[in-house]
Design an enzyme around this catalytic site. Structure first.
Site, mmCIF file in Angstrom:
data_model
loop_
_atom_site.group_PDB
_atom_site.id
_atom_site.type_symbol
_atom_site.label_atom_id
_atom_site.label_comp_id
_atom_site.label_asym_id
_atom_site.label_seq_id
_atom_site.Cartn_x
_atom_site.Cartn_y
_atom_site.Cartn_z
ATOM 1 N N LYS A 1 -4.967 5.153 -3.422
ATOM 2 C CA LYS A 1 -6.248 4.507 -3.706
ATOM 3 C C LYS A 1 -7.414 5.363 -3.179
ATOM 4 O O LYS A 1 -7.198 6.309 -2.399
ATOM 5 C CB LYS A 1 -6.243 3.119 -3.059
ATOM 6 N N PHE B 1 -11.662 -12.472 -3.276
ATOM 7 C CA PHE B 1 -11.905 -11.055 -2.992
ATOM 8 C C PHE B 1 -11.825 -10.180 -4.253
ATOM 9 O O PHE B 1 -11.920 -8.962 -4.171
ATOM 10 C CB PHE B 1 -10.913 -10.548 -1.937
ATOM 11 N N ARG C 1 8.227 0.424 -1.876
ATOM 12 C CA ARG C 1 7.534 -0.731 -1.249
ATOM 13 C C ARG C 1 7.800 -0.749 0.259
ATOM 14 O O ARG C 1 6.928 -1.079 1.056
ATOM 15 C CB ARG C 1 8.025 -2.061 -1.853
ATOM 16 N N THR D 1 1.228 -5.892 2.573
ATOM 17 C CA THR D 1 -0.101 -5.827 1.948
ATOM 18 C C THR D 1 -1.217 -5.776 2.984
ATOM 19 O O THR D 1 -2.139 -4.969 2.885
ATOM 20 C CB THR D 1 -0.292 -7.073 1.045
ATOM 21 N N ARG E 1 0.837 1.865 5.042
ATOM 22 C CA ARG E 1 -0.286 0.942 5.217
ATOM 23 C C ARG E 1 -0.531 0.639 6.685
ATOM 24 O O ARG E 1 -1.676 0.497 7.120
ATOM 25 C CB ARG E 1 -0.016 -0.339 4.426
ATOM 26 N N HIS F 1 -0.956 1.770 -3.605
ATOM 27 C CA HIS F 1 -0.400 0.686 -4.411
ATOM 28 C C HIS F 1 1.008 1.076 -4.826
ATOM 29 O O HIS F 1 1.256 2.243 -5.128
ATOM 30 C CB HIS F 1 -1.238 0.456 -5.678
#
Ligand code: UDP
Ligand code: MG
Length: 165
Positions: free
Chosen positions: A10, A58, A90, A96, A107, A124
């Protein structure tokens, strides 16, 4: 079972110069990269990609985030293929919410929550086979991938195609 998954680095990941770090982490999976490109994300593409979140408070901030309003106006899109690709990727990405993600996940290591409450979580990855198929077909054309992973069809086109001179 082999499958394929869409990965997006991202805009925050690109702004933070994390491309190399993220690709190194992903190489731990020993999966094959079968497509890769840099894209400027249109509102149309952003809306379509995150359409299942349209009702979330959001949503508008998320669209601005993925379009690169706050960082760089680009994302790196990749398709990884191989044994258990969706789950392996993942797992390395982590949860998330970057504050709840395993600290050694991508992350967990590099994500943050903005003052506006958006999870800027660097990457992502498709959640399941159905989403992977929808997302890969959304972000890539068949001839941008080096493997035939989904059915294609030929269409007659009178469109002018640009070539290098
Ligand atoms: N997101 C957010 N706040 C939330 C949930 C999601 O900012 O409470 C953002 C976050 O960037 C996330 C994206 O919306 O990656 C898509 O959400 P999804 O639930 O599909 O999570 P993912 O599949 O990316 O883990
Ligand atoms: Mg998702």
């Amino acid at each position: 079972m082999t499958n394929q998954t869409l990965i997006l680095i991202k805009p925050d990941g690109l702004k933070k110069s994390l491309t190399g770090n993220v690709l190194t982490r992903l190489s731990e999976t020993k999966l094959d990269i079968i497509g890769a490109k840099i894209i400027r994300v249109s509102r149309k593409l952003a809306n379509e990609h995150y359409k299942y979140l349209k009702k979330e408070p959001f949503f508008e901030e998320l669209i601005k985030y993925i379009m690169g309003h706050y960082h760089k106006k680009k994302v790196m899109a990749l398709v990884y293929w191989g044994e258990g690709a969706i789950d392996k990727v993942r797992k390395i990405c982590g949860a998330t919410n970057p504050e709840k993600a395993d600290m050694v996940s991508i992350r967990g290591q590099y994500g943050r929550i903005t003052t506006k409450g958006v999870y800027e979580n660097v990457i992502h990855a498709s959640a399941n086979k159905t989403e992977a198929k929808r997302e890969i077909r959304l972000w890539f054309e068949p001839d941008e991938l080096i493997m035939d992973i989904y059915a294609t069809k030929k269409i007659e086109s009178k469109k002018n195609i640009q070539v290098w001179k």
